[in-house]
Design a protein around this motif. Structure first.
Motif, PDB file in Angstrom:
ATOM      1  N   VAL A  62       0.842  -1.203   0.000  1.00 56.99           N
ATOM      2  CA  VAL A  62       0.000   0.000   0.000  1.00 56.99           C
ATOM      3  C   VAL A  62       0.875   1.250   0.000  1.00 56.99           C
ATOM      4  CG1 VAL A  62      -1.665   1.349   1.347  1.00 56.99           C
ATOM      5  CG2 VAL A  62      -1.997  -1.105   1.060  1.00 56.99           C
ATOM      6  N   ALA A  63       1.937   1.250   0.805  1.00 54.66           N
ATOM      7  CA  ALA A  63       2.828   2.416   0.854  1.00 54.66           C
ATOM      8  C   ALA A  63       3.406   2.705  -0.530  1.00 54.66           C
ATOM      9  CB  ALA A  63       3.944   2.185   1.873  1.00 54.66           C
TER      10      ALA A  63
ATOM     11  N   ARG B 137       2.172   1.879  -3.464  1.00 51.70           N
ATOM     12  CA  ARG B 137       1.127   2.378  -4.378  1.00 51.70           C
ATOM     13  C   ARG B 137       0.738   3.815  -4.009  1.00 51.70           C
ATOM     14  NH1 ARG B 137       0.530  -1.910  -8.439  1.00 51.70           N
ATOM     15  NH2 ARG B 137       1.814  -3.424  -7.377  1.00 51.70           N
ATOM     16  N   CYS B 138       0.848   4.163  -2.741  1.00 53.31           N
ATOM     17  CA  CYS B 138       0.560   5.550  -2.343  1.00 53.31           C
ATOM     18  C   CYS B 138       1.610   6.495  -2.923  1.00 53.31           C
ATOM     19  CB  CYS B 138       0.527   5.682  -0.819  1.00 53.31           C
ATOM     20  SG  CYS B 138      -0.993   5.025  -0.095  1.00 53.31           S
TER      21      CYS B 138
ATOM     22  N   ALA C 245       0.893   6.834  -6.575  1.00 56.51           N
ATOM     23  CA  ALA C 245      -0.264   7.701  -6.829  1.00 56.51           C
ATOM     24  C   ALA C 245       0.078   9.159  -6.536  1.00 56.51           C
ATOM     25  CB  ALA C 245      -1.452   7.258  -5.971  1.00 56.51           C
TER      26      ALA C 245
ATOM     27  N   PHE D 285       8.655  14.960   1.335  1.00 54.89           N
ATOM     28  CA  PHE D 285       7.445  14.848   2.155  1.00 54.89           C
ATOM     29  C   PHE D 285       6.988  13.390   2.251  1.00 54.89           C
ATOM     30  CE2 PHE D 285       2.833  14.868   2.736  1.00 54.89           C
ATOM     31  CZ  PHE D 285       2.681  15.713   3.820  1.00 54.89           C
ATOM     32  N   LEU D 286       6.992  12.695   1.118  1.00 54.24           N
ATOM     33  CA  LEU D 286       6.528  11.305   1.094  1.00 54.24           C
ATOM     34  C   LEU D 286       7.465  10.394   1.887  1.00 54.24           C
ATOM     35  CD1 LEU D 286       5.492  11.124  -2.681  1.00 54.24           C
ATOM     36  CD2 LEU D 286       3.964  11.418  -0.714  1.00 54.24           C
TER      37      LEU D 286
ATOM     38  N   ARG E 147       9.195  11.126   4.480  1.00 55.54           N
ATOM     39  CA  ARG E 147       8.952  11.323   5.926  1.00 55.54           C
ATOM     40  C   ARG E 147       7.938  10.320   6.436  1.00 55.54           C
ATOM     41  NH1 ARG E 147       8.917  16.171   9.789  1.00 55.54           N
ATOM     42  NH2 ARG E 147       7.072  15.141  10.599  1.00 55.54           N
ATOM     43  N   SER E 148       6.986   9.974   5.556  1.00 51.99           N
ATOM     44  CA  SER E 148       5.943   9.035   5.948  1.00 51.99           C
ATOM     45  C   SER E 148       6.494   7.625   6.139  1.00 51.99           C
ATOM     46  CB  SER E 148       4.849   9.043   4.874  1.00 51.99           C
ATOM     47  OG  SER E 148       3.842   8.133   5.204  1.00 51.99           O
TER      48      SER E 148
ATOM     49  N   PRO F 184      -4.251   2.827  -4.651  1.00 51.63           N
ATOM     50  CA  PRO F 184      -4.740   2.885  -3.281  1.00 51.63           C
ATOM     51  C   PRO F 184      -6.034   3.699  -3.250  1.00 51.63           C
ATOM     52  CG  PRO F 184      -2.957   4.463  -3.591  1.00 51.63           C
ATOM     53  CD  PRO F 184      -3.067   3.669  -4.866  1.00 51.63           C
TER      54      PRO F 184
ATOM     55  N   GLU G 120      -6.623   5.380   2.016  1.00 50.94           N
ATOM     56  CA  GLU G 120      -5.267   4.839   2.208  1.00 50.94           C
ATOM     57  C   GLU G 120      -4.215   5.900   1.903  1.00 50.94           C
ATOM     58  OE1 GLU G 120      -5.639   0.047   1.214  1.00 50.94           O
ATOM     59  OE2 GLU G 120      -5.729   1.454  -0.470  1.00 50.94           O
ATOM     60  N   LEU G 121      -4.450   6.648   0.828  1.00 52.11           N
ATOM     61  CA  LEU G 121      -3.489   7.684   0.439  1.00 52.11           C
ATOM     62  C   LEU G 121      -3.399   8.773   1.509  1.00 52.11           C
ATOM     63  CD1 LEU G 121      -1.560   8.895  -1.649  1.00 52.11           C
ATOM     64  CD2 LEU G 121      -3.539   9.873  -2.824  1.00 52.11           C
TER      65      LEU G 121
ATOM     66  N   PHE H 129      -1.518   7.662   4.499  1.00 48.65           N
ATOM     67  CA  PHE H 129      -0.080   7.685   4.216  1.00 48.65           C
ATOM     68  C   PHE H 129       0.464   9.107   4.334  1.00 48.65           C
ATOM     69  CE2 PHE H 129       3.567   8.026   1.352  1.00 48.65           C
ATOM     70  CZ  PHE H 129       4.339   6.937   1.741  1.00 48.65           C
ATOM     71  N   LEU H 130      -0.260  10.062   3.775  1.00 52.15           N
ATOM     72  CA  LEU H 130       0.203  11.455   3.788  1.00 52.15           C
ATOM     73  C   LEU H 130       0.203  12.019   5.216  1.00 52.15           C
ATOM     74  CD1 LEU H 130      -1.706  12.723   0.613  1.00 52.15           C
ATOM     75  CD2 LEU H 130       0.720  12.092   0.767  1.00 52.15           C
TER      76      LEU H 130
ATOM     77  N   ARG I  97       0.718  10.459   7.945  1.00 54.17           N
ATOM     78  CA  ARG I  97       1.879   9.919   8.676  1.00 54.17           C
ATOM     79  C   ARG I  97       3.062  10.869   8.568  1.00 54.17           C
ATOM     80  NH1 ARG I  97       4.106   4.273   9.971  1.00 54.17           N
ATOM     81  NH2 ARG I  97       6.100   5.254   9.510  1.00 54.17           N
TER      82      ARG I  97
END
Lengths: 213, 213
Positions: A164-165, A167-168, A171, A199-200, A202-203, B191, B195-196, B199-200, B202
């Motif tokens: 999922v991470a 694919r996030c 996306a 930014f991504l 960091r998640s 996702p 879900e997205l 993720f953001l 986080r």
């Protein structure tokens, strides 16, 4: 491709098939890019190649089939590029993820930006040959997932569900990698790709590590 | 709008102006959506309204000007909706951010999905009336920034640069909010928006708080 050639008595028509196929695809791609998918006809492609339309139809049953093969070729190149980065040894997952994203952006921009009619070809592919597009999105997602899983394995990343991470992330970078959007960038309005990837990432950082920056 | 009316002796032509303007925009929007921007002419719009093209031109100098006004109206509605969510009292920044994103997605999907020709109107607006689109993107970004700043102020979020963080979130949800992309969703590939956003979010969590999930 040489394994496709007959090994005993070569039949000239058969022998030239891969080359003719490639030439048709190259001419079609250029025409879709410059004249547009709608205005390009199989007759035009044949004329440019100094062959009959019937000969083009020996290789591709329709303009749709030509476009499908063009998209397959292009997406195959991009997938090989990204997979090469993901699988490079001796680099952190973060470095590989950053480079894969940057390469995807660079490649998409280089291929499609600046051709106002290119959206016709992309939209035709997404409408008429969705399976080819779907597989491409899926394969790129799988490469991202491989990098995220590597990072989780070494403790560099933290993600409850690496699939999922990944694919996030895929996306979230759409703005910078979707062929329909890359022609329009607005640096005064939007974060740079580097800011976005920062930014991504960091998640994905382990929770107890203090955030950077 | 009533303040625009003359207070002394009403001039019927003046009095009906806002109504006529609105009727033109409503008919144009419907036609752009259903017939497409390219095929809609000012003459068609006038015919539907049982008025002369010259009368339409009294209000709008061109089809471009009509589209610009349609886009201004639509984007104004969306901005008011999102600002209302952002400024609702007594809710966490996270709850407001989640709801703003969901509302933006719902609104865009509801307005544009399912009209195959709507990309013509959007592309015309992005090409011919970019300033209107730019202002919209900027205003939505400003609303997101307000929420992120609130969250940082209360310690709910952590972001070195709340403006950049807000623009990153805005860019990252492009896939679910861009009018050119919302018609195509592929749940098997991508996702979900929830879900997205998980993720953001986080990425905005204070570093020392253990990650959820």
């Amino acid at each position: 491709m040489s394994s496709a050639y007959p090994t005993a008595i070569p039949d000239p028509a058969e022998e030239s098939a891969p080359t003719t196929r490639c030439r048709i695809l190259a001419v079609a791609e250029r025409s879709f890019r410059e004249i547009g998918y709608q205005k390009t006809t199989v007759a035009d492609i044949a004329k440019t190649l100094k062959m009959s339309p019937a000969n083009v139809y020996r290789f591709f049953e329709s303009k749709k089939a030509i476009n499908e093969a063009v998209v397959e070729r292009v997406t195959g190149e991009i997938e090989a590029l990204i997979a090469g980065i993901a699988d490079a040894p001796g680099r952190t997952a973060e470095a590989r993820l950053r480079e894969a994203v940057a390469a995807l952006h660079r490649d998409t921009t280089g291929r499609w930006a600046g051709y106002p009619r290119i959206h016709e070809m992309i939209e035709a592919a997404m409408g008429e040959s969705w399976e080819v597009c779907r597989q491409h999105v899926d394969r790129i997602g799988a490469v991202f997932e491989r990098i995220v899983r590597d990072g989780v394995r070494t403790g560099e990343f933290e993600a409850a569900d690496p699939a999922v991470a990944a694919r996030c992330i895929q996306a979230a970078i759409t703005r910078h990698t979707h062929p329909l959007l890359v022609s329009q960038t607005h640096p005064e309005l939007e974060p740079s790709l580097v800011e976005l990837v920062d930014f991504l990432l960091r998640s994905l950082r382990p929770a107890r590590e203090p955030a950077r920056g």
